[in-house]
Scaffold this active site. Structure first.
Site, PDB file in Angstrom:
ATOM      1  N   TYR A  18       0.766  -1.150   0.147  1.00 35.10           N
ATOM      2  CA  TYR A  18      -0.095   0.104  -0.016  1.00 35.10           C
ATOM      3  C   TYR A  18       0.917   1.325  -0.058  1.00 35.10           C
ATOM      4  O   TYR A  18       0.690   2.022  -0.932  1.00 35.10           O
ATOM      5  CB  TYR A  18      -0.975   0.065   1.317  1.00 35.10           C
ATOM      6  CG  TYR A  18      -1.750   1.099   1.453  1.00 35.10           C
ATOM      7  CD1 TYR A  18      -2.552   1.984   0.476  1.00 35.10           C
ATOM      8  CD2 TYR A  18      -2.047   1.581   2.723  1.00 35.10           C
ATOM      9  CE1 TYR A  18      -3.028   2.882   0.669  1.00 35.10           C
ATOM     10  CE2 TYR A  18      -2.700   2.684   3.047  1.00 35.10           C
ATOM     11  CZ  TYR A  18      -3.372   3.330   1.963  1.00 35.10           C
ATOM     12  OH  TYR A  18      -4.112   4.503   1.956  1.00 35.10           O
ATOM     13  N   ASN A  51       1.398  -9.825   1.137  1.00 31.46           N
ATOM     14  CA  ASN A  51       0.515  -9.185   1.621  1.00 31.46           C
ATOM     15  C   ASN A  51       0.006  -7.926   0.573  1.00 31.46           C
ATOM     16  O   ASN A  51      -0.147  -7.144   1.090  1.00 31.46           O
ATOM     17  CB  ASN A  51       0.859  -8.457   3.151  1.00 31.46           C
ATOM     18  CG  ASN A  51      -0.324  -7.977   3.711  1.00 31.46           C
ATOM     19  OD1 ASN A  51      -1.564  -8.507   3.570  1.00 31.46           O
ATOM     20  ND2 ASN A  51      -0.249  -6.858   4.672  1.00 31.46           N
ATOM     21  N   SER A  95       6.812   3.345  13.232  1.00 28.47           N
ATOM     22  CA  SER A  95       5.249   3.559  13.612  1.00 28.47           C
ATOM     23  C   SER A  95       5.145   4.385  14.966  1.00 28.47           C
ATOM     24  O   SER A  95       5.782   4.203  15.559  1.00 28.47           O
ATOM     25  CB  SER A  95       4.820   2.114  13.853  1.00 28.47           C
ATOM     26  OG  SER A  95       3.587   2.441  14.221  1.00 28.47           O
ATOM     27  N   TYR A 142       3.291  -6.047  17.225  1.00 21.79           N
ATOM     28  CA  TYR A 142       3.509  -5.301  16.020  1.00 21.79           C
ATOM     29  C   TYR A 142       4.313  -4.183  16.485  1.00 21.79           C
ATOM     30  O   TYR A 142       5.453  -3.742  16.028  1.00 21.79           O
ATOM     31  CB  TYR A 142       2.110  -4.758  15.411  1.00 21.79           C
ATOM     32  CG  TYR A 142       2.449  -3.660  14.330  1.00 21.79           C
ATOM     33  CD1 TYR A 142       3.448  -4.145  13.213  1.00 21.79           C
ATOM     34  CD2 TYR A 142       2.225  -2.504  14.736  1.00 21.79           C
ATOM     35  CE1 TYR A 142       3.710  -3.022  12.146  1.00 21.79           C
ATOM     36  CE2 TYR A 142       2.520  -1.342  13.751  1.00 21.79           C
ATOM     37  CZ  TYR A 142       3.133  -1.705  12.635  1.00 21.79           C
ATOM     38  OH  TYR A 142       3.625  -0.807  11.768  1.00 21.79           O
ATOM     39  N   LYS A 173       8.234  -2.859  16.035  1.00 27.11           N
ATOM     40  CA  LYS A 173       9.065  -1.441  15.568  1.00 27.11           C
ATOM     41  C   LYS A 173       9.972  -0.939  16.533  1.00 27.11           C
ATOM     42  O   LYS A 173      10.811  -0.354  16.243  1.00 27.11           O
ATOM     43  CB  LYS A 173       7.735  -0.476  15.333  1.00 27.11           C
ATOM     44  CG  LYS A 173       6.955  -0.918  14.235  1.00 27.11           C
ATOM     45  CD  LYS A 173       7.700  -0.944  12.845  1.00 27.11           C
ATOM     46  CE  LYS A 173       7.000  -1.288  11.671  1.00 27.11           C
ATOM     47  NZ  LYS A 173       7.666  -1.545  10.318  1.00 27.11           N
ATOM     48  N   PHE A 217       1.749   7.573  11.459  1.00 32.83           N
ATOM     49  CA  PHE A 217       0.630   7.560  11.892  1.00 32.83           C
ATOM     50  C   PHE A 217      -0.447   6.844  11.139  1.00 32.83           C
ATOM     51  O   PHE A 217      -0.132   5.473  10.702  1.00 32.83           O
ATOM     52  CB  PHE A 217       0.010   8.975  12.755  1.00 32.83           C
ATOM     53  CG  PHE A 217       0.970   9.474  13.519  1.00 32.83           C
ATOM     54  CD1 PHE A 217       0.400   9.317  14.664  1.00 32.83           C
ATOM     55  CD2 PHE A 217       2.231   9.742  13.449  1.00 32.83           C
ATOM     56  CE1 PHE A 217       1.275   9.784  15.799  1.00 32.83           C
ATOM     57  CE2 PHE A 217       3.105  10.253  14.540  1.00 32.83           C
ATOM     58  CZ  PHE A 217       2.675   9.937  15.829  1.00 32.83           C
ATOM     59  N   ASN A 218      -1.518   7.168  10.829  1.00 30.66           N
ATOM     60  CA  ASN A 218      -2.292   6.153  10.141  1.00 30.66           C
ATOM     61  C   ASN A 218      -2.653   6.527   8.626  1.00 30.66           C
ATOM     62  O   ASN A 218      -3.638   7.563   8.331  1.00 30.66           O
ATOM     63  CB  ASN A 218      -4.003   6.225  10.660  1.00 30.66           C
ATOM     64  CG  ASN A 218      -3.714   5.477  12.075  1.00 30.66           C
ATOM     65  OD1 ASN A 218      -3.021   5.455  12.755  1.00 30.66           O
ATOM     66  ND2 ASN A 218      -4.435   4.360  12.090  1.00 30.66           N
ATOM     67  N   ARG A 243     -10.796  -4.033  20.483  1.00 27.95           N
ATOM     68  CA  ARG A 243      -9.867  -4.974  19.919  1.00 27.95           C
ATOM     69  C   ARG A 243      -8.306  -4.997  20.649  1.00 27.95           C
ATOM     70  O   ARG A 243      -7.975  -3.820  20.994  1.00 27.95           O
ATOM     71  CB  ARG A 243      -9.531  -4.435  18.382  1.00 27.95           C
ATOM     72  CG  ARG A 243      -8.659  -5.467  17.653  1.00 27.95           C
ATOM     73  CD  ARG A 243      -8.558  -4.906  16.200  1.00 27.95           C
ATOM     74  NE  ARG A 243      -7.887  -3.676  15.890  1.00 27.95           N
ATOM     75  CZ  ARG A 243      -7.708  -2.892  15.005  1.00 27.95           C
ATOM     76  NH1 ARG A 243      -8.391  -3.435  13.827  1.00 27.95           N
ATOM     77  NH2 ARG A 243      -7.272  -1.821  14.834  1.00 27.95           N
TER      78      ARG A 243
END
Length: 341
Positions: A11, A35, A125, A150, A154, A180-181, A297
């Site tokens: 991505y 992936n 991250s 995860y 990092k 960030f996102n 989550r």
């Protein structure tokens, strides 16, 4: 200048390849497609009008990685994206995350050292901050225990880079970019986020729900200590994020870095809750989303967003794309996938 991009069909990687090429660099892709989809390569080619040299190998495979450095003449720098990246999945499969994320960096550094490649941009991250005591987080914010395997990978990778850089024989120069996102897609709608199976990230789950692929969006937790009870994140458009990598590469090549390891937050400097993102998507698309609040989550941090001052003042990078425009580009990408699917 030739830049090796590990995870270059993924991505963020695919968008970085486009931005590198358009800035005058020659990107070289390494990806094992665990992936990612090969269709990303066609999308890249359609945007830039050229094929990018691509090697289907695993970055943790020393012998295979060495063949790339041997085949390509002089590699001037590396951007290391290749990693597993889902917080929730890392809680379920911690060993796989440690083996892949830390192992691939160790192998890459070994091969870079052998071939005397001294410039590295590492994909870090905001998860390295854990659950911070204060917001927004700056690069000087202390790292708390990570909330997921995860995040720990990092943290460990950053430690590896610092320790390697402290060695007396070190020639490595690294920029750690703490993302960030990332959301959205290229404005051409030829590349974007391609989750395999059920999306782990919010925005593709939103767009798939809007497209009728998913019956309902489940929001993971509505009882956090935030204004509306949902998680707060810093959502950055993927093309803006990709451009940050080009700036970082140029800084390394120009030897403008003030230290052998520099760290930058790459975000907008603004936090939005999950419900705010849902409402912004409804505004950008003109659609109403079917969603409900589900349980929390595992591994999720309640709230985090960046202080992006250092990136602007030192790196010379600032985000340009609004949340609404980012979500509109994600919806355009989803519609293109639906039309071509």
């Amino acid at each position: 200048m030739k830049i090796l991009v590990t995870g270059g069909a993924g991505y963020i990687g695919s968008h970085a390849v486009v931005e590198l090429y358009q800035a005058g660099y020659q990107p070289v892709i390494v990806d094992n497609f665990s992936n990612s989809e090969e269709s990303a390569l066609a999308g890249i080619e359609a945007i830039i009008g050229a094929k990018v040299p691509t090697y289907r190998i695993d970055c943790a495979d020393n012998a295979a990685l060495r063949t790339v450095f041997q085949t390509e003449e002089k590699i001037d720098g590396v951007i290391h994206f290749a990693a597993y990246k889902a917080v929730g999945e890392s809680v379920q499969k911690p060993l796989a995350y440690f083996q892949n994320n830390v192992g691939s960096l160790l192998t890459l550094l070994e091969v870079m050292t052998e071939f005397e490649v001294t410039n590295l941009v590492f994909s870090s991250s905001c998860t390295v901050y854990g659950i911070p005591d204060a917001l927004p987080v700056t690069e000087a914010t202390p790292s708390k225990p990570a909330s997921s395997p995860y995040g720990r990978t990092k943290q460990m990778c950053e430690d590896v880079v610092h320790d390697v850089s402290a060695a007396p024989t070190n020639k490595l120069h690294t920029i750690l970019l703490r993302y960030f996102n990332p959301i959205g897609a290229h404005n051409s709608a030829k590349i974007g986020e391609l989750p395999l199976g059920v999306p782990n990230n919010l925005v593709p789950y939103i767009t798939q729900t809007a497209a009728g692929i998913r019956e309902q969006l489940t929001i993971n937790g509505g009882d956090y200590d935030t204004p509306d009870g949902t998680n707060i994140r810093d959502y950055i458009h993927v093309v803006d994020l990709a451009k940050a990598h080009v700036v970082a590469v140029q800084r390394l090549l120009d030897r403008k870095a003030s230290e052998v390891v520099e760290t930058f937050n790459v975000g907008t400097g603004h936090g939005n809750s999950v419900l705010e993102v849902v409402q912004a998507f409804e505004q950008a698309s003109g659609l109403k989303l079917n969603y409900h609040i589900g349980p929390r989550r595992a591994g999720d941090v309640p709230a985090i967003y960046a202080d992006a001052t250092k990136a602007e003042q030192v790196l010379g990078f600032k985000t340009e794309t609004s949340l609404l425009d980012s979500l509109a580009s994600a919806w355009k990408w989803q519609q293109t996938l639906h039309k071509n699917g």
